[in-house]
Write a protein that holds these residues in place. Structure first.
Motif, short mmCIF file in Angstrom:
data_model
loop_
_atom_site.label_atom_id
_atom_site.label_comp_id
_atom_site.label_asym_id
_atom_site.label_seq_id
_atom_site.Cartn_x
_atom_site.Cartn_y
_atom_site.Cartn_z
N VAL A 190 0.84 -1.20 0.00
CA VAL A 190 0.00 0.00 0.00
C VAL A 190 0.88 1.25 0.00
CG1 VAL A 190 -1.76 1.30 1.29
CG2 VAL A 190 -1.94 -1.20 1.08
N LEU A 191 1.92 1.25 0.80
CA LEU A 191 2.85 2.38 0.84
C LEU A 191 3.45 2.65 -0.55
CD1 LEU A 191 4.67 4.49 2.25
CD2 LEU A 191 6.22 2.60 2.81
N ALA A 192 3.92 1.62 -1.21
CA ALA A 192 4.51 1.79 -2.55
C ALA A 192 3.49 2.34 -3.54
CB ALA A 192 5.08 0.47 -3.05
N THR A 193 2.25 1.91 -3.43
CA THR A 193 1.19 2.40 -4.31
C THR A 193 0.91 3.87 -4.05
OG1 THR A 193 0.24 0.19 -4.40
CG2 THR A 193 -1.18 2.00 -5.08
N ILE A 194 0.86 4.25 -2.79
CA ILE A 194 0.63 5.65 -2.43
C ILE A 194 1.76 6.53 -2.96
CG2 ILE A 194 0.60 7.26 -0.46
CD1 ILE A 194 -1.01 5.02 1.03
N LEU A 195 2.98 6.07 -2.80
CA LEU A 195 4.12 6.87 -3.24
C LEU A 195 4.24 6.95 -4.75
CD1 LEU A 195 6.87 5.82 -0.69
CD2 LEU A 195 5.88 8.10 -0.98
N GLY A 196 4.17 5.83 -5.44
CA GLY A 196 4.42 5.88 -6.88
C GLY A 196 3.85 4.72 -7.65
N LYS B 11 11.57 13.96 0.10
CA LYS B 11 10.54 14.71 0.83
C LYS B 11 9.25 13.88 0.93
CE LYS B 11 7.71 18.89 0.79
NZ LYS B 11 6.52 18.14 1.16
N GLU B 12 8.87 13.22 -0.16
CA GLU B 12 7.66 12.39 -0.12
C GLU B 12 7.84 11.21 0.83
OE1 GLU B 12 4.82 13.31 -1.28
OE2 GLU B 12 5.62 15.02 -2.39
N TYR B 13 9.03 10.62 0.85
CA TYR B 13 9.32 9.54 1.80
C TYR B 13 9.16 10.06 3.23
CZ TYR B 13 11.52 6.30 -1.62
OH TYR B 13 11.79 5.43 -2.65
N ASP B 14 9.75 11.22 3.51
CA ASP B 14 9.68 11.80 4.85
C ASP B 14 8.25 12.15 5.24
OD1 ASP B 14 12.44 11.55 5.10
OD2 ASP B 14 12.83 13.66 4.64
N GLU C 143 -7.30 -4.75 5.27
CA GLU C 143 -7.06 -4.52 6.69
C GLU C 143 -5.95 -3.51 6.97
OE1 GLU C 143 -6.34 -8.46 8.17
OE2 GLU C 143 -8.47 -8.99 8.11
N VAL C 144 -5.18 -3.15 5.96
CA VAL C 144 -4.08 -2.20 6.18
C VAL C 144 -4.66 -0.85 6.59
CG1 VAL C 144 -2.19 -0.93 5.07
CG2 VAL C 144 -2.52 -3.36 4.58
N SER C 145 -4.14 -0.32 7.69
CA SER C 145 -4.61 0.97 8.19
C SER C 145 -3.61 2.07 7.85
CB SER C 145 -4.78 0.91 9.72
OG SER C 145 -3.50 0.83 10.34
N SER C 146 -4.05 3.29 8.03
CA SER C 146 -3.17 4.44 7.85
C SER C 146 -1.97 4.34 8.78
CB SER C 146 -3.95 5.73 8.10
OG SER C 146 -3.11 6.84 8.00
N GLN C 147 -2.21 3.91 10.01
CA GLN C 147 -1.12 3.76 10.97
C GLN C 147 -0.15 2.66 10.55
OE1 GLN C 147 0.00 5.72 13.32
NE2 GLN C 147 1.69 4.28 13.55
N ASP C 148 -0.65 1.58 9.93
CA ASP C 148 0.23 0.52 9.42
C ASP C 148 1.19 1.07 8.37
OD1 ASP C 148 -1.10 -1.39 11.00
OD2 ASP C 148 -2.46 -1.96 9.35
N VAL C 149 0.65 1.87 7.45
CA VAL C 149 1.46 2.47 6.39
C VAL C 149 2.50 3.40 7.00
CG1 VAL C 149 1.42 3.99 4.37
CG2 VAL C 149 -0.34 2.24 4.65
N ARG C 150 2.06 4.23 7.91
CA ARG C 150 2.98 5.18 8.55
C ARG C 150 4.07 4.45 9.33
NH1 ARG C 150 1.45 9.62 13.09
NH2 ARG C 150 3.40 10.77 13.03
N SER C 151 3.69 3.42 10.04
CA SER C 151 4.64 2.65 10.84
C SER C 151 5.72 2.00 9.96
CB SER C 151 3.89 1.58 11.65
OG SER C 151 4.79 0.79 12.37
N VAL C 152 5.30 1.42 8.85
CA VAL C 152 6.27 0.82 7.92
C VAL C 152 7.18 1.91 7.35
CG1 VAL C 152 6.49 -0.27 5.64
CG2 VAL C 152 4.97 -1.25 7.36
N ALA C 153 6.60 3.03 6.97
CA ALA C 153 7.41 4.14 6.43
C ALA C 153 8.42 4.62 7.48
CB ALA C 153 6.51 5.28 5.98
N GLN C 154 7.98 4.75 8.72
CA GLN C 154 8.90 5.20 9.77
C GLN C 154 10.02 4.19 9.99
OE1 GLN C 154 6.07 5.75 12.95
NE2 GLN C 154 5.93 7.96 12.59
N ASP C 155 9.70 2.93 9.86
CA ASP C 155 10.69 1.88 10.08
C ASP C 155 11.72 1.81 8.95
OD1 ASP C 155 11.89 -0.33 11.40
OD2 ASP C 155 10.82 -1.69 10.06
N ILE C 156 11.28 1.94 7.70
CA ILE C 156 12.21 1.72 6.60
C ILE C 156 12.87 3.00 6.06
CG2 ILE C 156 11.18 -0.46 5.90
CD1 ILE C 156 9.84 0.97 3.60
#
Length: 176
Positions: free
Chosen positions: A36-42, A96-99, A158-171
Motif C-alpha cells: 500500500v505504501l509503494a502504491t501511495i508513493l508511486g 521529501k515524499e518519503y519523509d 485490513e491495512v490501516s493508515s497507521q500501518d502504512v505510517r509505521s512501515v514508512a517510519q521503520d524503513i
C-alpha cells in the motif's frame, strides 16, 4: 549492510534514478502495508510522486515506486527519469515524499484509493491463467501453503493508515 550510492556515467540527456530503502522479506506480515505504501508513493498516475514530482514540479519524465520482497530480504525503490540538471532536485523531492509519508498519517481517501487499485490490479491479474499459476506456485514453493485470493485481498483491506505510517517510519531511516 549500509547505505550507499552507485553512479554509472553515460553521455545522455537523462539521468535515471533508483532511490530506495531496505525493507523486509516476503514472509513479514507488514508486506501488505509495504504494498500500500509503494502504491501511495508511486504506484499509479494518482500517486504522490507522479502528481508532485512529475506533474506539479515537472522534474521527471517518468516516476514510479515498487516494492521487492524476496525470500531473505526486500526493498522499496522509486525510479525516475530526469534531466541531468534536475537530479538533485528530483532526489530531494522523492526524499521529501518519503519523509512526509513517515511523518503524517495517510488520509482515508488516499488509503482507500491505493487499496482499491491494488485489489483491482490483483483481480484483473487473476483473469490470466499464467498469473493464477504464478500466484499459486509462489504460494506453494515459498510458503508451503496456498493462501486463497480472498484472504490476500482481505489482508490488503485490513491495512490501516497507521500501518502504512509505521512501515514508512521503520524503513525510511538513514541507516536503511
Amino acid at each position: 549492510t549500509k547505505p550507499r550510492v552507485t553512479v554509472a556515467f553515460k553521455n545522455t540527456d537523462q539521468t535515471h534514478i533508483a532511490f530506495g530503502a531496505r525493507a523486509f522479506n516476503h514472509r513479514d506480515p507488514r508486506r501488505f502495508a509495504l504494498l500500500v505504501l509503494a502504491t501511495i508513493l508511486g504506484g499509479n498516475m494518482s500517486s504522490r510522486l507522479f502528481l508532485n514530482v512529475r506533474d506539479r514540479m515537472g522534474l521527471a519524465y517518468y516516476v514510479n515506486t515498487q516494492p521487492s520482497l524476496d525470500t531473505d530480504s526486500g526493498y522499496i525503490v522509486s525510479h525516475a527519469g530526469v534531466r541531468n540538471s534536475e537530479v538533485l532536485n528530483a532526489i530531494l523531492a522523492i526524499r521529501k515524499e518519503y519523509d512526509d509519508v513517515a511523518r503524517k498519517p495517510v488520509n482515508a481517501k488516499e488509503l482507500a484509493k491505493a487499496k482499491d487499485y491494488l485489489i483491482g490490479r490483483f483481480l484483473l491479474g487473476l483473469e490470466e491463467t499464467d498469473e493464477v499459476a504464478s500466484f499459486l506456485a509462489t504460494q506453494e514453493i515459498l510458503k508451503n501453503h496456498i493462501e486463497k485470493p480472498e484472504n490476500y485481498i482481505q489482508k490488503i483491506k485490513e491495512v490501516s493508515s497507521q500501518d502504512v505510517r509505521s512501515v514508512a517510519q521503520d524503513i525510511f531511516k538513514p541507516q536503511r
